[in-house]
Design a protein around this motif. Structure first.
Motif, mmCIF file in Angstrom:
data_model
loop_
_atom_site.group_PDB
_atom_site.id
_atom_site.type_symbol
_atom_site.label_atom_id
_atom_site.label_comp_id
_atom_site.label_asym_id
_atom_site.label_seq_id
_atom_site.Cartn_x
_atom_site.Cartn_y
_atom_site.Cartn_z
ATOM 1 N N ARG A 595 0.991 -1.198 0.136
ATOM 2 C CA ARG A 595 0.039 -0.122 0.049
ATOM 3 C C ARG A 595 0.821 1.236 0.149
ATOM 4 O O ARG A 595 0.412 2.213 -0.192
ATOM 5 N N GLY A 596 2.016 1.097 0.392
ATOM 6 C CA GLY A 596 3.092 2.406 0.244
ATOM 7 C C GLY A 596 3.724 2.509 -1.019
ATOM 8 O O GLY A 596 4.035 1.626 -1.749
ATOM 9 N N ASN A 597 4.109 3.715 -1.124
ATOM 10 C CA ASN A 597 5.019 4.086 -2.371
ATOM 11 C C ASN A 597 6.225 3.587 -2.072
ATOM 12 O O ASN A 597 7.120 4.373 -1.422
ATOM 13 N N ILE A 598 6.891 2.419 -2.516
ATOM 14 C CA ILE A 598 7.948 1.945 -2.427
ATOM 15 C C ILE A 598 9.272 2.722 -2.535
ATOM 16 O O ILE A 598 10.077 2.785 -1.663
ATOM 17 N N SER A 599 9.154 3.421 -3.592
ATOM 18 C CA SER A 599 10.177 4.067 -4.323
ATOM 19 C C SER A 599 10.308 5.417 -3.381
ATOM 20 O O SER A 599 11.412 5.731 -2.898
ATOM 21 N N ARG A 600 9.185 6.005 -2.796
ATOM 22 C CA ARG A 600 9.186 7.179 -1.901
ATOM 23 C C ARG A 600 9.822 6.854 -0.500
ATOM 24 O O ARG A 600 10.303 7.559 0.025
ATOM 25 N N ILE A 606 16.849 1.093 -1.116
ATOM 26 C CA ILE A 606 16.117 -0.459 -1.701
ATOM 27 C C ILE A 606 17.326 -1.290 -2.166
ATOM 28 O O ILE A 606 17.024 -2.545 -2.249
ATOM 29 N N THR A 607 18.365 -0.662 -2.716
ATOM 30 C CA THR A 607 19.388 -1.452 -3.284
ATOM 31 C C THR A 607 19.997 -2.279 -2.148
ATOM 32 O O THR A 607 20.493 -3.317 -2.037
ATOM 33 N N LEU A 608 20.030 -1.503 -0.973
ATOM 34 C CA LEU A 608 20.872 -2.090 0.240
ATOM 35 C C LEU A 608 20.559 -3.341 1.029
ATOM 36 O O LEU A 608 20.950 -3.848 1.773
ATOM 37 N N ILE A 609 19.076 -3.481 0.927
ATOM 38 C CA ILE A 609 18.233 -4.742 1.592
ATOM 39 C C ILE A 609 18.581 -5.795 0.766
ATOM 40 O O ILE A 609 18.263 -6.903 1.333
ATOM 41 N N GLU A 610 19.115 -5.832 -0.442
ATOM 42 C CA GLU A 610 19.413 -7.231 -0.925
ATOM 43 C C GLU A 610 20.436 -7.876 -0.155
ATOM 44 O O GLU A 610 21.493 -7.340 0.214
ATOM 45 N N PRO A 611 20.308 -9.243 0.058
ATOM 46 C CA PRO A 611 21.147 -9.977 0.907
ATOM 47 C C PRO A 611 22.742 -9.816 0.380
ATOM 48 O O PRO A 611 23.709 -9.556 1.277
ATOM 49 N N SER A 612 23.166 -9.877 -0.916
ATOM 50 C CA SER A 612 24.452 -9.713 -1.289
ATOM 51 C C SER A 612 25.021 -8.199 -1.192
ATOM 52 O O SER A 612 26.419 -8.024 -1.082
ATOM 53 N N LYS A 613 24.112 -7.134 -0.748
ATOM 54 C CA LYS A 613 24.543 -5.806 -0.595
ATOM 55 C C LYS A 613 24.683 -5.539 0.800
ATOM 56 O O LYS A 613 24.935 -4.322 1.108
ATOM 57 N N ARG A 660 11.979 -8.132 -6.859
ATOM 58 C CA ARG A 660 13.226 -8.765 -7.312
ATOM 59 C C ARG A 660 13.780 -8.838 -5.901
ATOM 60 O O ARG A 660 14.774 -9.866 -5.812
ATOM 61 N N ARG A 661 13.532 -8.385 -4.771
ATOM 62 C CA ARG A 661 14.644 -8.369 -3.788
ATOM 63 C C ARG A 661 13.651 -9.083 -2.624
ATOM 64 O O ARG A 661 14.349 -9.272 -1.319
ATOM 65 N N PHE A 662 12.619 -9.908 -2.545
ATOM 66 C CA PHE A 662 11.695 -10.528 -1.887
ATOM 67 C C PHE A 662 11.410 -11.741 -2.215
ATOM 68 O O PHE A 662 11.292 -12.212 -3.456
ATOM 69 N N ASP A 663 11.324 -12.613 -1.312
ATOM 70 C CA ASP A 663 10.788 -14.206 -1.570
ATOM 71 C C ASP A 663 9.226 -14.066 -1.240
ATOM 72 O O ASP A 663 8.904 -13.343 -0.293
ATOM 73 N N PHE A 664 8.449 -14.505 -2.106
ATOM 74 C CA PHE A 664 6.966 -14.421 -1.849
ATOM 75 C C PHE A 664 6.348 -15.696 -1.338
ATOM 76 O O PHE A 664 6.793 -16.795 -2.062
ATOM 77 N N LYS A 665 5.568 -15.694 -0.435
ATOM 78 C CA LYS A 665 4.770 -17.176 0.061
ATOM 79 C C LYS A 665 3.458 -16.942 0.085
ATOM 80 O O LYS A 665 2.920 -15.900 0.634
ATOM 81 N N GLU A 666 2.731 -17.467 -0.958
ATOM 82 C CA GLU A 666 1.252 -17.262 -0.995
ATOM 83 C C GLU A 666 0.395 -18.052 -0.030
ATOM 84 O O GLU A 666 0.769 -19.135 0.371
ATOM 85 N N MET A 667 -0.522 -17.176 0.410
ATOM 86 C CA MET A 667 -1.380 -17.594 1.279
ATOM 87 C C MET A 667 -2.796 -17.436 1.104
ATOM 88 O O MET A 667 -3.333 -16.487 0.963
#
Length: 820
Positions: A595-600, A606-613, A660-667
């Motif tokens: 519901r949030g504006n992710i870029s904002r 956003i790049t820094l949350i990647e596991p490799s970064k 691209r930076r999250f794993d998704f689990k369907e419920m």
């Protein structure tokens, strides 16, 4: 004895703290002090006066709680510090009136104090805080009435007193046990009594909530249930419990309704087992009492034997005569108290409704669990009401404490989760359309002091705060610098100021007016600003960690205050603390992440949350934050878990950078959990399945309905209450949600509800009525003038009170079948 039975004259009271880890009251195995002794005790407040009452509270380790009371004989004075004689410390003297160090002497447990007097701070970081005048009289009464009693008995008696309906409960409990004895004596059982004992959700002994027998199972197995009842009443023991469970499975019951079976044993043997029917509730009570009082419980895994162990351990600790009914009921009310939500002081705490677990006693083996991944960044997504929030508890614990062993025990799991929330290792935030980078990472905040002057300070958001704590690797509650800062704040709240010196020997006063800064007032300065110089608490932390030192404002004051904190509160060097402490995992839970504006919100992070970064990884990255100009990176021991309602925004529409930076689990909806739930002959599982199949055909699978909408229905006691709530759920939740889904296309809503197939219009939830435009606008009106369907729809309130209306959502009405 109730804490309101006596009247006391209210007097000013204060709380003195004692941490056994720092100071012992024993010498060569004996107490140093006794009642009547006058002793000196450190006190940060200047307010206690001669004649005031003081209570000594043990903190730091269990059994925590009030262990002594006394009267002030000398107000605050300065003397040599008990740890370092070269320094000065503030003290008072008081005469001990009553000293109760041992658990069986009447010390008041911390749990009771925190629940009974919830607005009082009972674990202060400084000694000598005032006790609220609203509590002093009741506290004194409670202290007097508890003398000579074990802490266990004090807690159990309190749990009964605050429950409100304990006496009525005990009377109905006795009646069920008497019924069991009557059946045993006569060897016969009527249909009415059989239903009371086996089928009733709440038969007076205890409620089994959604774990009870279905009507069909009960009617089909009356003979078997009568036989098992006689077997249980004749020989209630651990062996017969195993025998009954085996017989249960052999006779083809759909589930092993352990709570229902355990309730029968509780009716047969109140002197041997409690009314804690759910094994998880029993474990929770044992675990809590063992933690609080170091009691020697041994768990066997057998519900009957563990009950006996609980009773055999507790009974010798009781000073007064408790009958079995009263004692057993007190355990259940104690369980309710320790599971009741506590008030959260911080805005970042998890909201009270996060855990949607049932509080009725259901079967342990029927608790729905899912295989939850332990990825660094995970999002649970699905339609509304599918248990996304419910399963956050397990997901967060799996990454925060991967070695935790209680994942199959919901109460134990939730208790451990709450502890991590309280210590700050798990935190919660909800995104919305106006949520911004300034709230999430850092931004300018306007603060107004007592004079009305406005100042602006850079304030860290929840993401930056949890990243900084994760870098340290220990929770805020365990961070010695944070403890020292809080202690200094509290001391300054009670006193005017502290006089310190800079490294060059310049004297200045420190005051705290709230918010995120201290104020420094140089002794020889001609500075005209009456508000002093601001000293950012965040800059003190940076100085301690030796990060961003070039960005520190008023560095001489920052270094002086940090030196004082290190010296006064024994704060170790950052390098030493970081080296010796275990790197704990931290978890940030983001509700409604889509519901949030992710870029904002994330901005350049956003790049820094990647596991490799992440910090410490081969491809680690850092950025300079726009407001503080500090270098910032995301630590590897921070995990992010999000929830996403697909009805609010489709997964396909998600920000690509986030996907691209999250794993998704369907419920998705869980129909099986409702398949055994009948309400006036309507199967809730099939009801939900039918509507969702129609929604998926008319719209898509992302807008189906979750099983959580119907869970409150299954928890109601009577059939009448279940049906009434089912109607409310449809009218107040499901139909409004369908209106939103289909943009008020009422024909599609009628299709979902099966109203188009109902010949009896009285059973239609949404009635369709044709409008005669000529009757409204006259005979000259032509339909083509306006684009109108000439149809009006209205909600039929009467349909929600008729079971056939719900039944015909699932099946075709009889008239349709006959015509076919």
């Amino acid at each position: 004895m109730s804490i309101d039975e006596h009247e006391y004259v209210a007097m000013t009271s204060y709380l003195l703290t004692w941490n056994p880890k720092l100071f012992s009251l024993e010498e060569e195995g004996r107490l140093k002090y006794k009642a009547g002794d006058e002793i000196r005790w450190s006190c940060s407040s200047k307010k206690p006066q001669e004649g005031d009452r003081v209570y000594l509270i043990r903190i730091g380790e269990e059994p925590r709680g009030i262990v002594a009371s006394g009267i002030v004989t000398q107000p605050v004075f300065s003397d040599s510090d008990w740890k370092d004689p070269e320094k000065q410390r503030s003290y008072i003297k008081f005469r001990i009136e009553d000293l109760r160090i041992a658990c069986n002497e009447g010390s008041l447990p911390m749990l009771l104090l925190e629940r009974q007097f919830s607005e009082q701070q009972w674990s202060p970081l400084s000694s000598g805080i005032a006790i609220s005048s609203d509590y002093t009289t009741k506290l004194e009464s409670l202290w007097d009435s508890s003398k000579g009693k074990h802490g266990v008995e004090i807690l159990l008696r309190w749990a009964l007193d605050v429950s409100g309906g304990a006496k009525k409960w005990i009377e109905s409990y006795k009646k069920i046990c008497s019924l069991a004895q009557e059946v045993l004596t006569s060897g016969k059982i009527s249909d009415k009594d059989l239903q009371t004992l086996w089928f009733s959700r709440n038969n007076g002994l205890a409620s089994v909530g959604p774990g009870n027998l279905s009507r069909a199972e009960f009617d089909q197995n009356k003979g078997i249930l009568e036989q098992l009842a006689l077997e249980i009443f004749a020989s209630p023991n651990s062996e017969s419990l195993g025998s009954v469970i085996n017989s249960w499975k052999e006779h083809g019951f759909t589930k092993t309704h352990r709570a229902v079976i355990n309730r029968m044993f509780a009716a047969a043997a109140p002197d041997q087992v409690t009314t804690l029917l759910d094994a998880r509730a029993l474990v929770r009570v044992q675990t809590e009492l063992k933690r609080l009082f170091k009691l020697p419980f041994i768990r066997t895994g057998n519900w009957f034997e563990d009950n006996q162990n609980l009773l055999n351990t507790i009974r010798p600790l009781l000073s007064e005569q408790w009958d079995s009914y009263e004692l057993n009921t007190s355990f259940l009310h104690f369980y309710k108290q320790i599971n009741a939500p506590e008030k959260k002081g911080a805005s970042e705490a998890v909201p009270a409704n996060l855990d949607e677990s049932k509080h009725t006693q259901a079967d342990t083996e029927e608790e729905p669990m899912i295989d939850i991944p332990a990825a660094t960044n995970t999002i649970f997504y699905g339609p509304p009401g599918t248990g996304k929030t419910y399963h956050i508890v397990e997901a967060a614990m799996k990454v925060a404490e991967p070695e935790f062993s209680g994942f199959n025990q919901r109460e134990e799991l939730k208790s451990a989760y709450d502890e991590l929330v309280e210590t700050g290792r798990i935190r919660f935030v909800t995104f919305h359309q106006s949520y911004s980078y300034e709230e999430f990472v850092e931004g300018l905040r306007a603060n107004t002091d007592e004079t009305g002057q406005v100042s602006y300070a850079i304030e860290a958001g929840i993401f930056k705060k949890i990243c900084e704590d994760a870098v340290v690797g220990i929770s805020v509650a365990q961070n010695p610098l944070e403890e020292a800062i809080n202690s200094m704040k509290e001391w300054l709240a009670e006193n005017d100021s502290i006089e310190l010196k800079t490294q060059r020997g310049n004297t200045f006063r420190v005051e705290y007016h709230g918010h995120t800064t201290f104020r420094a007032f140089p002794a020889d300065s001609t500075h005209e600003d009456s508000n002093g110089y601001p000293v950012s608490i965040e800059h003190i932390r940076n100085q301690y960690r030796k990060t961003n030192l070039d960005k520190i404002y008023n560095p001489s004051y920052v270094r002086a205050i940090l030196a004082y904190l290190r010296d006064q509160y024994s704060v170790p060097d950052y390098e030493e603390m970081h080296k010796n402490s275990k790197q704990e995992n931290f978890v940030l839970v983001i509700g409604e992440i889509n519901r949030g504006n992710i870029s904002r919100i994330f901005g350049e992070l956003i790049t820094l949350i990647e596991p490799s970064k992440r910090h410490g990884q081969p491809e680690a990255l850092s950025v300079t934050l726009p407001y503080s100009k500090e270098s910032f990176s995301v630590p590897s021991n921070l995990h992010i878990i999000g929830t996403m309602n697909t009805a609010d925004r489709s997964l396909a529409m998600m920000d690509t950078a986030l996907r691209r930076r999250f794993d998704f689990k369907e419920m998705m909806p869980d129909y099986e959990i409702l398949d055994d739930e009948l309400v006036e002959g309507v199967c809730l599982g099939q009801l939900l399945r039918t509507m969702n199949e129609r929604i998926e055909y008319l719209y898509d699978r992302e807008h189906t309905l979750g099983h959580a909408f119907f869970m409150p229905v299954t928890e109601q006691e009577s059939e009448q209450e279940r049906f009434a709530l089912l109607g409310s759920v449809f009218k107040d939740k499901i139909i409004p949600l369908l209106e939103e889904y289909f943009f008020e296309d009422w024909e599609k809503i009628r299709l979902v509800l099966g109203d188009n197939q109902k010949k009896d219009k009285a059973l239609q939830f949404v009635k369709r009525k044709t409008i005669n435009p000529q009757a409204l606008f006259g005979s000259d009106y032509e339909d083509e003038v306006f684009d109108s369907t000439g149809v009006r729809y209205e909600i039929n309130d009467d349909a929600f009170e008729r079971a056939e209306a719900f039944q015909q959502i699932i099946s075709k009405p009889a008239e349709n079948r006959e015509s076919e």
